[in-house]
Structure formats: C-alpha cells, structure tokens
Design an enzyme around this catalytic site. Structure first.
Site, PDB file in Angstrom:
ATOM      1  N   ASP A  15      -3.841  -2.871  -4.930  1.00  0.00           N
ATOM      2  CA  ASP A  15      -2.757  -2.317  -3.747  1.00  0.00           C
ATOM      3  C   ASP A  15      -1.979  -3.316  -3.485  1.00  0.00           C
ATOM      4  O   ASP A  15      -1.801  -4.466  -3.627  1.00  0.00           O
ATOM      5  CB  ASP A  15      -3.848  -2.297  -2.701  1.00  0.00           C
ATOM      6  CG  ASP A  15      -3.474  -1.161  -1.581  1.00  0.00           C
ATOM      7  OD1 ASP A  15      -2.506  -0.264  -2.113  1.00  0.00           O
ATOM      8  OD2 ASP A  15      -3.846  -1.320  -0.484  1.00  0.00           O
ATOM      9  N   GLU A  67       6.195   3.221  -4.003  1.00  0.00           N
ATOM     10  CA  GLU A  67       6.132   3.633  -2.822  1.00  0.00           C
ATOM     11  C   GLU A  67       7.734   3.570  -2.172  1.00  0.00           C
ATOM     12  O   GLU A  67       8.327   2.775  -2.794  1.00  0.00           O
ATOM     13  CB  GLU A  67       5.543   2.059  -1.850  1.00  0.00           C
ATOM     14  CG  GLU A  67       5.647   2.662  -0.305  1.00  0.00           C
ATOM     15  CD  GLU A  67       4.935   1.739   0.329  1.00  0.00           C
ATOM     16  OE1 GLU A  67       3.807   1.189   0.101  1.00  0.00           O
ATOM     17  OE2 GLU A  67       5.462   1.340   1.769  1.00  0.00           O
ATOM     18  N   HIS A 146      -1.114   5.978   3.029  1.00  0.00           N
ATOM     19  CA  HIS A 146      -1.603   4.545   3.679  1.00  0.00           C
ATOM     20  C   HIS A 146      -1.559   4.611   4.943  1.00  0.00           C
ATOM     21  O   HIS A 146      -1.260   5.528   5.569  1.00  0.00           O
ATOM     22  CB  HIS A 146      -0.369   3.384   3.202  1.00  0.00           C
ATOM     23  CG  HIS A 146      -0.482   3.027   1.734  1.00  0.00           C
ATOM     24  ND1 HIS A 146      -0.738   1.805   1.218  1.00  0.00           N
ATOM     25  CD2 HIS A 146      -0.073   3.722   0.598  1.00  0.00           C
ATOM     26  CE1 HIS A 146      -0.724   1.849   0.041  1.00  0.00           C
ATOM     27  NE2 HIS A 146      -0.071   3.039  -0.528  1.00  0.00           N
TER      28      HIS A 146
HETATM   29  P1  13P Z   1      -5.996   1.145   7.230  1.00  0.00           P
HETATM   30  O1  13P Z   1      -6.393   0.024   6.814  1.00  0.00           O
HETATM   31  O2  13P Z   1      -4.804   1.402   8.126  1.00  0.00           O
HETATM   32  O3  13P Z   1      -6.662   2.542   7.065  1.00  0.00           O
HETATM   33  O4  13P Z   1      -4.751   1.034   5.811  1.00  0.00           O
HETATM   34  C1  13P Z   1      -5.279   1.010   4.423  1.00  0.00           C
HETATM   35  C2  13P Z   1      -4.113   0.903   3.634  1.00  0.00           C
HETATM   36  O5  13P Z   1      -3.298   1.613   3.585  1.00  0.00           O
HETATM   37  C3  13P Z   1      -4.224  -0.345   2.445  1.00  0.00           C
HETATM   38  O6  13P Z   1      -3.216  -0.062   1.657  1.00  0.00           O
END
Ligand code: 13P
Length: 224
Positions: A15, A67, A146
C-alpha cells in the site's frame, strides 16, 4: 508465508508505495499487487512515477494501483487544503484527469478521492457518490476506496453500486479490537493477563470483519 498457507486465495498488496526500490523488493518477495502513490506530486510527476511502477510490475504479472486525488492528512498538506482530517473538494478526483491518468499509465486500479479520509473521522463523512459514477463513466477500471473504515453500511452499498471494487479498511477495525480490550480491562475484577488481552482484541476484530464481509458482499443490507 501466511498467504501461501491460507485456505482461500489471498492478495498480498504493498500500500502507498513511493520508493521504487521498495516496490521492486515487494515484487521479488511475491506480492501480487503494488500501489504507487504519487498523489502528493504534480500530475505529470505522478503519471511518470506510476508508469515506472507499471513497467516494474509487468514481468511479475502483478497488478498496479495508482492514485489521483488526496485522502490523508499528509497529502492535504501538499495541496494546501483540508481542515482537520476532512478532505476539501479541491482534493477530490477529477474525472477527466482520472481518464488521462489511466490511459497514460496503464494501471489496473485507481484510488480516488470522493470524501473518505484515512484514520478516525472527526466529522461524519459527506461522500460525493455521483463523482464515483462520473469517474466510472470515464475510466473502465476498479475504483479503490481508501479510508474505508468508519463509513456507514448504506454508504458502502452506494459506493460499491457505483464502481468501488477494493476497499482499504483498517482504523475502525483496530478501534473495535482496542475498545473491547479497554472494556474488558476496565471490568476485570483482579489480574489481567496479556494473553487474554490479545485474544479479546482478535475476538472483537473477527466480529467486525465478519460483519464487513457480509456488507461488502451485499449479504447484509441496511444494518446501519
Ligand atoms: P482506514 O485506516 O482509515 O480505514 O484507511 C485504510 C487505508 O486507506 C489504507 O490505505
């Protein structure tokens, strides 16, 4: 190793990658998908970096997420917008830009900004659902949400209906585990054992995941 031993297919994803060395390292380790996050850069720099990530991933058969837009405090700083953790509309993904970005880069999935933010919501999120549909009309790719945890079940249905296909979900899952541990600890009459603490956390998070899976798959409608 855990993915290999799982009884179900597991996607192992890197990520918010912004370092090509780390992306390559993940691919060498067998990650099935990577994200290149150049959203804090200019459009041109973001597109150029994402193109490199797509070229890197191709020989591995791994998919790439890009993104456009901003969904976190760090990103807001770079565009000079956002109040608290609220995404200002100027950070939202522009459908025309999304179309150009997608055709320039050859990505497999696109993370978009339409009102969700990473972390705890300080105010009830006000999602621009119509924007998801407008992006989907221009971009024939799965849309990634996200900051997915913390929105209502109804909002999940609406987002999925309009084209969201991957949801990043963490903060409120961790909160569910943490708050249950807090409750159990506060109500404990005597000694608290660490091994119980970890079990309580897992128990509460498992419950949250089970509910979420039902919501995302449409099995449990209108619970919120
Ligand atoms: P949250 O932790 O707000 O659910 O978001 C996770 C995320 O988007 C990781 O990239």
């Amino acid at each position: 190793m855990m993915a290999e031993h799982a009884a179900v297919p597991v996607a192992v994803h890197l990520d918010h990658g912004d370092d090509f060395k780390k992306l390559k390292q993940a691919l060498d380790m067998g990650f099935t998908s990577i994200m290149y996050d150049g959203s804090a850069l200019s459009f041109e720099e973001n597109a150029a970096g994402t193109q490199i990530a797509v070229e890197l991933a191709a020989p591995y058969g791994a998919s790439v997420e890009g993104e456009i837009g901003a969904m976190g405090r760090e990103e807001f700083k770079s565009v000079g917008e956002g109040e608290g953790n609220e995404a200002a509309e100027s950070c939202y993904t522009d459908p025309d830009q999304a179309e150009t970005f997608t055709s320039l880069t050859g990505i497999d999935a696109l993370a978009c900004s339409f009102g969700t933010v990473h972390g705890l919501y300080l105010k009830k999120p006000n999602l621009d659902l119509d924007r998801i549909s407008r992006i989907r009309d221009k971009v024939a790719l799965p849309i990634v949400m996200h900051g997915g945890s913390g929105i209502s079940d109804e909002d999940f249905y609406q987002c999925i209906k309009r084209g969201v296909r991957k949801i990043n979900y963490y903060t409120y899952l961790a909160k569910a585990g943490g708050m249950y541990v807090k409750e159990k600890t506060a109500n404990a009459e005597d000694v608290v054992f660490y091994h119980d603490v970890t079990l309580w956390g897992v128990e509460a998070m498992k419950k949250d995941v089970l509910h979420t899976i039902k919501v995302f798959s449409g099995m449990e409608q209108k619970e919120s």
